[in-house]
Design an enzyme around this catalytic site. Structure first.
Site, short mmCIF file in Angstrom:
data_model
loop_
_atom_site.label_atom_id
_atom_site.label_comp_id
_atom_site.label_asym_id
_atom_site.label_seq_id
_atom_site.Cartn_x
_atom_site.Cartn_y
_atom_site.Cartn_z
N TYR A 11 0.83 -1.22 0.00
CA TYR A 11 0.00 0.00 0.00
C TYR A 11 0.87 1.28 0.00
CZ TYR A 11 -3.38 3.38 1.99
OH TYR A 11 -4.16 4.48 2.25
N ASP A 31 10.00 -7.56 -3.65
CA ASP A 31 8.76 -7.92 -2.96
C ASP A 31 8.50 -9.41 -3.21
OD1 ASP A 31 6.09 -5.82 -2.24
OD2 ASP A 31 5.84 -8.00 -2.22
N THR A 116 6.42 3.13 13.06
CA THR A 116 4.99 3.24 13.37
C THR A 116 4.72 3.87 14.72
OG1 THR A 116 3.04 1.91 13.89
CG2 THR A 116 5.15 0.84 14.17
N TYR A 140 3.71 -6.35 17.07
CA TYR A 140 3.97 -5.51 15.88
C TYR A 140 4.82 -4.30 16.27
CZ TYR A 140 3.18 -1.99 12.29
OH TYR A 140 3.35 -1.00 11.35
N PHE A 168 1.49 7.52 11.40
CA PHE A 168 0.23 7.43 12.12
C PHE A 168 -0.72 6.60 11.21
CE2 PHE A 168 0.76 9.62 16.17
CZ PHE A 168 2.12 9.80 16.06
#
Ligand code: UDP
Length: 328
Positions: A11, A31, A116, A140, A168
């Site tokens: 994404y 990937d 993150t 995570y 975020f």
């Protein structure tokens, strides 16, 4: 520059790859397509491989004369990380260490890393500044924090130049409608609400309305995926050997779950039925960035400061690609 984009079929990675190309960089997407989409990658730019395959990574870096790496490849679902932590430690931690080994072996010294908000856990104060304690509350978050520590240590010992960009809530889609969010199964709020608008789901279940927030639902800082991409390019330009940048990427504006649903109603014209469910374990009531350091360091200001325009881009993508990349 020649940039290796791990997770460039995912994404955020696919949007950043597009931005790198537009800025005149050469890119190679690395990937394994376990969660990414071949259709999201620029033709002939895909190297299919595992992060754990250090030799293949190093070979690609030498072969393509890579100058810097953007490292998006990771698993990123909190609930899944609690249910199956081994997946997260193996992919996110071991995978990143393998990548760093490959970089050392091929003398690539610069990396922009997707970190993150989950590395902060449940901060006591809002908005969140980069110097707040990092105390993750799920595997995570830990998996990303371990890599942040490795980057800092490698910078000190081996002269690595890095940026750890703490996202975020990534949201929205490319405004030209080519790229967007496509997870299977989908667990993120905005795509799920838009699936209700498309008639693919009956209703949206709000995970808790008894939080200590003005309307009782959780508040998040939704940041447009193209703004994230722009921040990556700005960070890339500022990487310096032996120096690390740790930056929040958010808008500084909080939006509640109810406000997101309301924005989706306005944009789609659909009533969007709602049910109230239990709180989702591990969801802090509020996560909002203090984004001033990214602004000062990168000269970066998000173009999308409000939820409405973010949802508009997401809606265009979901409406035109109701099955995601499957019928793109
Ligand atoms: N959420 C919700 N219903 C859903 C999915 C998400 O109420 O079906 C809430 C979730 O509790 C959180 C916010 O929406 O407060 C954003 O969740 P998401 O999974 O999109 O991102 P996260 O904040 O977990 O990274």
């Amino acid at each position: 520059m020649n940039i290796l984009v791990t997770g460039g079929a995912g994404y955020v990675g696919s949007h950043a790859a597009r931005w790198l190309l537009r800025a005149g960089h050469e890119i190679w997407v690395y990937d394994n397509l376990s969660r990414g989409h071949r259709e999201a990658v620029v033709p002939d730019r895909l190297i299919e491989g595992e992060l754990a395959d250090t030799a293949k990574l190093a070979g690609a870096m030498v072969d393509k004369q890579i100058d810097a790496v953007m490292h998006f490849a990771a698993f990123a679902l909190v609930g899944e990380s609690v249910a199956d932590p081994a997946l997260y430690y193996r992919n996110n931690v071991l995978g990143s260490l393998s990548l760093l080994d490959a970089m050392r072996a091929s003398d690539v010294r610069r990396i922009v890393f997707s970190s993150t908000t989950a590395t902060y856990g449940e901060p006591e104060k809002m908005p969140i500044r980069e110097d707040f304690p990092q105390k993750p509350i799920n595997p995570y978050g830990f998996s990303k924090l371990v890599v942040e520590h490795a980057l800092a240590d490698y910078a000190a010992a081996y002269g690595l130049g890095y940026a750890a960009l703490r996202y975020f809530n990534a949201a929205g889609a490319s405004p030209d409608g080519d790229l967007g969010e496509d997870h299977e199964p989908e667990s993120h709020l905005i795509p799920i609400v838009l699936q209700v608008a498309l008639g693919q789901r009956e209703k949206i279940t709000i995970f808790g309305e008894d939080y200590p927030t003005p309307d009782g639902t959780c508040i998040r800082d939704y940041v447009h995926v193209d703004d994230l991409a722009a921040a990556h390019l700005a960070a890339l330009d500022r990487l310096q050997d032996g120096v690390g940048m740790k930056l929040n990427l958010g808008t500084g504006r909080g939006t509640s779950v109810r406000e997101v649903i309301e924005a989706c109603r306005r944009v789609t014209g659909h009533a969007i039925p709602v049910a109230i469910g239990e709180r989702r374990p591990g969801d802090p009531p509020e996560l909002v960035a203090d984004a001033s350091l990214a602004r000062e360091t990168l000269g970066w200001t998000p173009k999308y400061g409000e939820i409405g325009p973010i949802v508009e881009t997401a809606w265009r993508w979901h409406r035109d690609h109701p099955r995601g990349y499957a019928i793109a």
